[in-house]
Design an enzyme around this catalytic site. Sequence first.
Site, mmCIF file in Angstrom:
data_model
loop_
_atom_site.group_PDB
_atom_site.id
_atom_site.type_symbol
_atom_site.label_atom_id
_atom_site.label_comp_id
_atom_site.label_asym_id
_atom_site.label_seq_id
_atom_site.Cartn_x
_atom_site.Cartn_y
_atom_site.Cartn_z
ATOM 1 N N GLY A 1 0.488 -0.989 -0.436
ATOM 2 C CA GLY A 1 0.588 -0.241 -0.792
ATOM 3 C C GLY A 1 1.258 0.688 -0.439
ATOM 4 C CD GLU B 1 2.028 -9.241 1.997
ATOM 5 O OE1 GLU B 1 1.718 -10.479 1.978
ATOM 6 O OE2 GLU B 1 0.705 -8.070 1.776
ATOM 7 N N GLY C 1 3.494 -3.674 -3.838
ATOM 8 C CA GLY C 1 3.679 -4.110 -5.197
ATOM 9 C C GLY C 1 3.390 -3.169 -5.901
ATOM 10 N NE ARG C 2 -1.585 1.063 -6.631
ATOM 11 C CZ ARG C 2 -2.020 1.288 -7.262
ATOM 12 N NH1 ARG C 2 -2.275 1.449 -9.189
ATOM 13 N NH2 ARG C 2 -3.185 0.776 -7.880
ATOM 14 C CB CYS D 1 -16.994 1.304 -29.867
ATOM 15 S SG CYS D 1 -15.540 1.371 -31.058
ATOM 16 C CE1 TYR E 1 -2.654 -4.468 -8.555
ATOM 17 C CE2 TYR E 1 -0.497 -2.233 -7.878
ATOM 18 C CZ TYR E 1 -1.036 -3.762 -7.591
ATOM 19 O OH TYR E 1 -1.222 -3.873 -5.781
HETATM 20 C C1 LIG Z 1 -2.593 -5.896 -3.491
HETATM 21 C C2 LIG Z 1 -1.488 -6.377 -2.151
HETATM 22 C C3 LIG Z 1 -0.661 -5.627 -1.454
HETATM 23 C C4 LIG Z 1 0.237 -4.700 -2.409
HETATM 24 O O1 LIG Z 1 -0.349 -3.532 -2.498
HETATM 25 P P1 LIG Z 1 0.465 -2.167 -3.363
HETATM 26 O O2 LIG Z 1 -0.730 -1.498 -2.876
HETATM 27 O O3 LIG Z 1 0.452 -2.798 -4.458
HETATM 28 O O4 LIG Z 1 1.797 -1.793 -2.703
HETATM 29 C C5 LIG Z 1 0.229 -6.223 -0.670
HETATM 30 N N1 LIG Z 1 -0.259 -7.480 0.040
HETATM 31 C C6 LIG Z 1 -1.887 -7.612 0.142
HETATM 32 C C7 LIG Z 1 -2.754 -8.500 1.106
HETATM 33 C C8 LIG Z 1 -2.183 -6.956 -1.413
HETATM 34 O O5 LIG Z 1 -3.356 -7.809 -1.599
#
Ligand SMILES: *Cc1c(COP(=O)(O)O)cnc(C)c1O
Length: 360
Positions: free
Chosen positions: A206, A237, A239-240, A308, A336
């Site tokens: 997050g 963890e 991601g983005r 469209c 994403y």
């Molecule tokens: C999606 C997700 C993440 C990664 O979130 P980001 O906003 O991309 O950093 C980490 N842990 C869990 C459980 C998720 O569902």
Amino acid sequence: MNLRRYAERLGDVPAYVYDLPGLDAHAAGIRRALPGVEIYYAVKANPDPWLLRTVAPHVDGFEVSSGGEFAHVREVLPGARLAFGGPGKTDGDLRLTPYRMHVESPGELRRLLAGRREPVDVLLRANLEVPLAGAALAMGGGATPFGMDPGGVAECLELVREPVRFRGIHAHLASGLAAEELLKVAGAVLEFAREVGAAEVNLGGGMAVDYARPEARFDWAAYGAGLAGTPERLRIEPGRAMTAYCGWYLTKVLDLKRVHGELFAVLTGGTHHLRTPVTKGHNQPFTVFSAGSSTLPEETVTLVGQLCTPKDVFARNIRTSLRVGDVVAFAMAGAYAWNISHHDFLMHPKPEFHYISGIS
Ligand SMILES: *Cc1c(COP(=O)(O)O)cnc(C)c1O
């Protein structure tokens, strides 16, 4: 970085271009900023095998959110440690043995206990009421299908027994938070973890990515400093914020048209390849590689794709100058992006994928 080369070669089919050396350096920086904290890359942000291989030397493992992602990472990186989370695990999912399984509910724990003899190490996913002002998406802090409230965690702690081993608490409560806010959430999660005697805590992802300010970055150093000295075994963890910056989506201007007074640039491809601006409600940042040499005046233009539907918008009412044949390279398309897009809608060709190669 040689994006221009790919822009010059672009035909009628759009392309994703990934900067692997850039990702390598970015991931190394995150690693350095968080000594003592385990880092798992959240694969759902972008499961591209080359990105996984590039990130791998800098992380302790990977967070997967489905049986599909589990199998994918096992194949690409057979030895990698996996944390398996996500609501809605099937009985088949619950028979897998990741390094950590994140249990989402008492019902899921009952099915886990009923279905297996092989040991499995679990974290209980907590959905706590914490201050989440400023979050782009809230996964916790209220009634959502993610994780359990403290009552659910207490129920699990009573149920848990061999071969299921309670290791600690997992929480992924919000996305889009700056370091300072994320540290406040971490404080609340750690407080809860201590109440239930958890020695291991996964604080989730997050970390904020600001599409309006591409040069801004999550303050990893501040986050690392704020977590330093925590006695629990900590894990995050992201991601983005790990992969967003390493990807570009390249497309070409097909048409410029003024309709009822407003200027539109119609580009090859569309949000079926890059859904990010629609899902997040932002203007995707971009760079123009011009097909012409003369300078044009800036105009207010809306960049759309070939679909469209009026929702097929990359950026609305932005100031730029464009001509037919110009290549628009959308930045921050490494997370994403392709993998959350509805590829088959309208049956346009799929983009090409190129890797600016620094690793073999
Ligand atoms: C999606 C997700 C993440 C990664 O979130 P980001 O906003 O991309 O950093 C980490 N842990 C869990 C459980 C998720 O569902």
